[in-house]
Scaffold this motif. Structure first.
Motif: not given
Ligand code: F6P
Length: 416
Positions: A14-16, A81-83, A142-147, A189-193, A245-247, A301-303
């Motif tokens: 997933g996203g770094p 990856c996003r597989y 666990p990891k994700t900037i989306d929290n 700002v990122m965050g899908r849902h 939010s982008e979402g 924001q994530r790097s």
């Protein structure tokens, strides 16, 4: 219990985040302390894709000093990856290959570092291996900037991204007020849902250097209502700063960029996001005849490891190291999660969440933490988020620039 002897493989998916490599360092350093049980420690290139392609690195051959530098190195050092794995009942081709590779390399410990989709992948693999009678400890890290991972107080990666978002918002706020004519700023700002990260702009607002309005995916988005909000503030102050939010989605399920064009879809069926800021800035500017800037924080924001949260770095490392300890003690098909300890000082403990409870669920901001108008946060959010952005990174610098880890990435031997 007799120790399960064999090799370990770790993958990033997933996203770094700015601290995903701290978890890698935690897994690697802890695993390398147990050579009598864990013979080889491997890092998969591009997550599950690297496992399917037998493309992985022998971490035991890395310089320990470079592994330490992972704590100040953003991005996914092994590649990501996003597989999407198929449902094994419909197509078990990938699962058969994974089992074949695990047998060939005697992999008995599998760690997968990711967000919601990755925990689903991990859970499916754990079940398949179990059904085939192949003993392997499978742990989600666990990891994700989306929290937005279910069951954990917060996710490694979020605190650092929140600190960057809040700080950048404060800086942009000052810059946006320099001229004698007004301006409309839209920060995306990122965050899908889930709006956890866009909500971090409320930390800037609490200092007096933040947005007037904050829109989150937890509430449906209404363009006309936003225009009313913005017009009222612009008429009064001649300046408006909006965080979005982008979402955010309209009531009929469209993301902002979809209001003007079609968007691409990835392997998980997720629509490609990004671009909301400029769409909204152009729209507002056409209505209010004001100068505008749409600012998408995008990958920054994530790097942004230079402004990571020291606490986030420590916790990301800890969750990696404790995942290894948990697996050695017999845990499998779980994700390590955080919970806050009672008391006024911030302290956390880790616990094990079954992967089936984490996969395919999302944790969003409680509705009561969002103001009645749906355009701001309450003090509960500030109290929740502030402890997570504390502490400074101890990044090594050379000639004023960060010295990132350089791994040798020696391909694992191909036995048999
Ligand atoms: O990992 C989460 C995330 O950063 C989301 O906030 C964002 O929508 C997504 O990843 C975008 O990632 P990419 O464009 O790298 O697939």
């Amino acid at each position: 219990m007799t120790a399960l002897k064999g090799n370990l493989i770790f993958g990033q998916s997933g996203g770094p985040t700015a601290v995903i490599n701290s978890s890698a360092a935690g897994v690697f350093e802890e695993a390398l302390k147990h050579p009598d049980i864990i013979g080889k420690v491997y890092g998969a290139a591009h997550g599950i894709v690297g496992i399917l392609q037998e493309n992985f690195y022998d971490i035991g051959q890395e310089d320990p000093e470079e592994l330490k530098l992972l704590l100040g190195t953003p991005s996914s050092i092994l590649g990501s990856c996003r597989y999407k794995l198929a449902d094994p009942a419909e197509d078990d081709t990938d699962y058969k290959k994974i089992l074949e590779v695990f047998r060939k390399y005697n992999i008995r410990y599998f760690f997968y570092n990711g967000g919601n989709d990755s925990m689903d992948t991990c859970d499916k693999i754990a079940h398949y291996l179990d059904q085939q009678g192949y003993e392997c400890r499978v742990i989600g890290v666990p990891k994700t900037i989306d929290n937005d991972l279910w069951g954990t107080d917060h996710c490694p990666g979020f605190g650092s991204a929140a600190k960057f978002v809040a700080t950048t918002t404060m800086e942009v706020f000052l810059d946006s007020r320099v001229y004698d004519r007004g301006m409309i700023i839209v920060l995306e700002v990122m965050g899908r849902h889930a709006g956890w990260l866009a909500a971090a702009t409320a930390l800037a607002q609490a200092t007096g250097y933040g947005p007037d309005l904050i829109y989150l995916p937890e509430r449906s988005f209404d363009l006309e209502r936003m225009l009313e909000d913005v017009s009222a503030i612009y008429a009064k102050n001649n300046n408006v700063m909006i965080a979005v939010s982008e979402g955010v989605q309209t009531a009929d399920g469209r993301f902002i960029p979809e209001l003007v064009s079609e968007v691409a879809v990835d392997a998980f069926g997720h629509k490609q996001l990004g671009g909301a800021a400029q769409v909204l800035a152009d729209y507002l500017s056409s209505k209010l005849k004001a100068k505008n800037r749409g600012i998408e924080l995008s990958l920054l924001q994530r790097s942004a490891s230079h402004i990571a949260s020291g606490r986030d770095i420590e916790e990301a490392y800890r969750v990696g190291a404790e995942s290894v300890q948990a697996a050695l003690a017999g845990a499998t098909d779980v994700m390590l999660a955080f919970r806050r300890c009672d008391g006024s000082d911030y302290r956390i403990e880790t616990f094990q969440m079954p992967l089936s409870e984490v996969a395919n669920k999302e944790k969003v901001i409680p509705q009561e933490w969002i103001n009645a108008a749906g355009n701001g946060l309450t003090a509960e959010y500030i109290d929740y988020a502030l402890p997570l952005i504390q502490g400074e990174p101890k990044q090594i610098k050379v000639d004023g620039l960060p010295r990132f880890a350089r791994l040798r990435k020696i391909q694992a031997g191909r036995p048999g």
